[in-house]
Each structure stands twice: as structure tokens, then as C-alpha cells.
Scaffold this motif. Sequence first.
Motif, short mmCIF file in Angstrom:
data_model
loop_
_atom_site.label_atom_id
_atom_site.label_comp_id
_atom_site.label_asym_id
_atom_site.label_seq_id
_atom_site.Cartn_x
_atom_site.Cartn_y
_atom_site.Cartn_z
N LEU A 1 50.09 3.93 51.63
CA LEU A 1 49.85 2.71 50.84
C LEU A 1 48.35 2.50 50.61
N THR A 2 47.55 2.85 51.61
CA THR A 2 46.09 2.74 51.44
C THR A 2 45.58 3.65 50.34
N LEU A 3 46.11 4.87 50.29
CA LEU A 3 45.71 5.81 49.24
C LEU A 3 46.12 5.29 47.86
N VAL A 4 47.33 4.75 47.76
CA VAL A 4 47.78 4.18 46.49
C VAL A 4 46.89 3.01 46.08
N TYR A 5 46.53 2.17 47.06
CA TYR A 5 45.66 1.03 46.76
C TYR A 5 44.29 1.50 46.27
N SER A 6 43.76 2.57 46.90
CA SER A 6 42.45 3.07 46.47
C SER A 6 42.50 3.58 45.04
N LEU A 7 43.63 4.18 44.65
CA LEU A 7 43.78 4.62 43.26
C LEU A 7 43.80 3.42 42.31
N CYS A 8 44.47 2.36 42.73
CA CYS A 8 44.48 1.14 41.90
C CYS A 8 43.09 0.51 41.84
N GLU A 9 42.39 0.54 42.96
CA GLU A 9 41.05 -0.05 43.02
C GLU A 9 40.09 0.69 42.09
N ASN A 10 40.28 2.00 41.98
CA ASN A 10 39.44 2.80 41.08
C ASN A 10 39.99 2.84 39.66
N ARG A 11 41.04 2.02 39.42
CA ARG A 11 41.64 1.87 38.09
C ARG A 11 42.21 3.19 37.54
N LEU A 12 42.65 4.05 38.47
CA LEU A 12 43.28 5.29 38.02
C LEU A 12 44.75 5.07 37.70
N ILE A 13 45.37 4.15 38.41
CA ILE A 13 46.77 3.80 38.13
C ILE A 13 46.93 2.28 38.24
N GLY A 14 47.94 1.75 37.58
CA GLY A 14 48.29 0.35 37.74
C GLY A 14 47.29 -0.60 37.09
N LYS A 15 47.59 -1.90 37.23
CA LYS A 15 46.73 -2.95 36.71
C LYS A 15 46.16 -3.76 37.87
N ASP A 16 45.38 -4.80 37.52
CA ASP A 16 44.74 -5.61 38.57
C ASP A 16 45.77 -6.26 39.48
N THR B 1 48.55 -5.16 40.36
CA THR B 1 49.18 -4.17 41.24
C THR B 1 48.50 -4.11 42.60
N ARG B 2 47.18 -4.33 42.61
CA ARG B 2 46.44 -4.28 43.86
C ARG B 2 46.93 -5.35 44.84
N LYS B 3 47.13 -6.57 44.33
CA LYS B 3 47.60 -7.65 45.19
C LYS B 3 49.00 -7.37 45.71
N ILE C 1 50.29 -4.41 46.31
CA ILE C 1 50.21 -3.38 47.35
C ILE C 1 49.65 -3.97 48.64
N VAL C 2 48.61 -4.81 48.53
CA VAL C 2 48.06 -5.46 49.72
C VAL C 2 49.12 -6.32 50.39
N GLY C 3 49.91 -7.03 49.56
CA GLY C 3 50.99 -7.85 50.11
C GLY C 3 52.03 -7.01 50.84
N ILE C 4 52.36 -5.85 50.26
CA ILE C 4 53.32 -4.95 50.92
C ILE C 4 52.75 -4.43 52.23
N MET C 5 51.47 -4.05 52.23
CA MET C 5 50.83 -3.56 53.46
C MET C 5 50.79 -4.66 54.52
N LEU C 6 50.56 -5.90 54.07
CA LEU C 6 50.51 -7.02 55.00
C LEU C 6 51.88 -7.26 55.63
N LEU C 7 52.92 -7.27 54.80
CA LEU C 7 54.28 -7.46 55.31
C LEU C 7 54.69 -6.30 56.21
N TRP C 8 54.28 -5.09 55.84
CA TRP C 8 54.59 -3.91 56.63
C TRP C 8 53.97 -4.01 58.03
N SER C 9 52.72 -4.49 58.08
CA SER C 9 52.03 -4.65 59.36
C SER C 9 52.70 -5.72 60.22
N ILE C 10 53.03 -6.86 59.60
CA ILE C 10 53.68 -7.95 60.34
C ILE C 10 55.04 -7.48 60.86
#
Length: 254
Positions: free
Chosen positions: A88-103, A105-107, A109-118
Motif C-alpha cells: 500500500l505504501t508503494l501504491v501511495y508513493s505512485l499516487c504521490e508522484n502523480r503516476l497513477i490515480g488522482k488527488d 486517491t491518496r486520501k 489509500i491513507v485511509g485504507i492503511m490507517l484502517l489496516w493498521s487499526i
Amino acid sequence: MQWNDWAILLSEVVEQFSIGAFIIIGGVMLSGKLCFGQHDRVMKVLPLISWLLIASLLIREATLMAIQSSSNEGNSSATFFVLVFVALTLVYSLCENRLIGKDGTRKIIVGIMLLWSIAYVINILSFSANSGHVSNMITIIFSVGFGGSLLAHAMLIKAQHKIDPLNVALPLFGALIGAIVFVVAWLDLATLVEQTHHGLLLPFIWRIVSVGCLLAATGLWLMSLLTKTKPVLAMLACACVFAIMASLAVHGSF
């Protein structure tokens, strides 16, 4: 305890510190209170969490290979968690560098990572509860809550964040958890003292060491509030070391 037990415990502590840190930083990222510059600086320190998780996984697997033991259920779930989190971190980095997805999408993915951690924290707590390991639940709460908040605060200081309320809220939250753990650590002190009369000295010694490290970590963390100055990264880094030592030592006392 043998050396391999300490290595496994170290991997678990590092993992739990990292999970707790991301829960804090992920919440800050989703809050929308970071300006562009602050967000960019936070992104530069965010990979540290993934590297710590990978390090914890390598320590665990190397130890299991050294003692020629297969992974148990807890280790398997930890491995699965780390692999999914890193992906998920790698996917987020791709979104952050605007290689895939829109703005947006980043939130997501972060939300999914947050729920996954909890969800993973709940999983390891329930696993300890079902196994009857109440002491493990206390150490997990300490490592995720106290250690995670402390590590997140250090990372945010490194990123030069400007959210001043966190400089007060995080140390006070950590002090609250530290106070709870401090009280719990002294509940069975009479039993530990009684064990010393029968030649069992190590549990008592480890408990005293854990309490001492806890007080040192809390004191260093609260120093900025007492002196009314900005938190210093070096002091927070030392507090992290003491917190890790406290979490490891408390395991040896049970």
C-alpha cells in the motif's frame, strides 16, 4: 529467556512502535491541516515506518531460521500485515508522484492503511486476550500507544511540522498511557518480591528496569512542556530508546 526470545520480542516492539506511529501520522495527513510544504516534509520521513516494519520482519524471520523453527500463527499474520502495508505504501508513493490515480486517491489509500493498521492492532490484542496473556496486552498497549505516539512525534519534529497542539497533546497522551502502565507494573510487585526470597531475582530486576526506563522516557518527552520550549529531536530520539528498553524489559518480568 534465550537470545532468540529477545530477538523476537525486539521485532514485535519495533513493529508495534511503527504501527502506532503510522496511526498518528496517518490521522494527521487525513486531517487536512498540513500545508503543501509540511505535507512534503512529512512524506520524506514517512518511509521510515515501512523500513522499520521491514526490519522487524527480517529480524523475526532471521531468528526463526537460526533456530530452525517454522512461523506460528502470530508470525504469519505479522508477515502478511507487513507485506500488505509495504504494498500500500508503494501504491501511495505512485499516487504521490502523480503516476497513477488522482488527488483523492491518496486520501483513500491513507485511509485504507490507517484502517489496516487499526485492524491489526485489534487482531494482536484479541489474540493475546484469547490466549490469556494479559501481560502481553499491556505491553502491546504501551508499545502502540506510548511508543507509537513518541515515534510519531519525533518524525513530525524531524519533518518540521507546525501543528503546535500536537506538541502538547502527544506528550500528555503518552504520559497518560505511561501512568496506567506504571500503576499496572506495581500491582504484582509484592509477588515479585516474594519470588526473590526463593532465588528468582530476574523478574524483579527486569520490572525495576522497565519502570526506570519508562520514567526516563516520559521525563524526556515531557521536558519541553516543563521548560516551555520546542521539542528537541535528540531528546525524543533518546526517549524512543528508553521506551524500547522499557517495553523489552517488562516482557522479561512476566
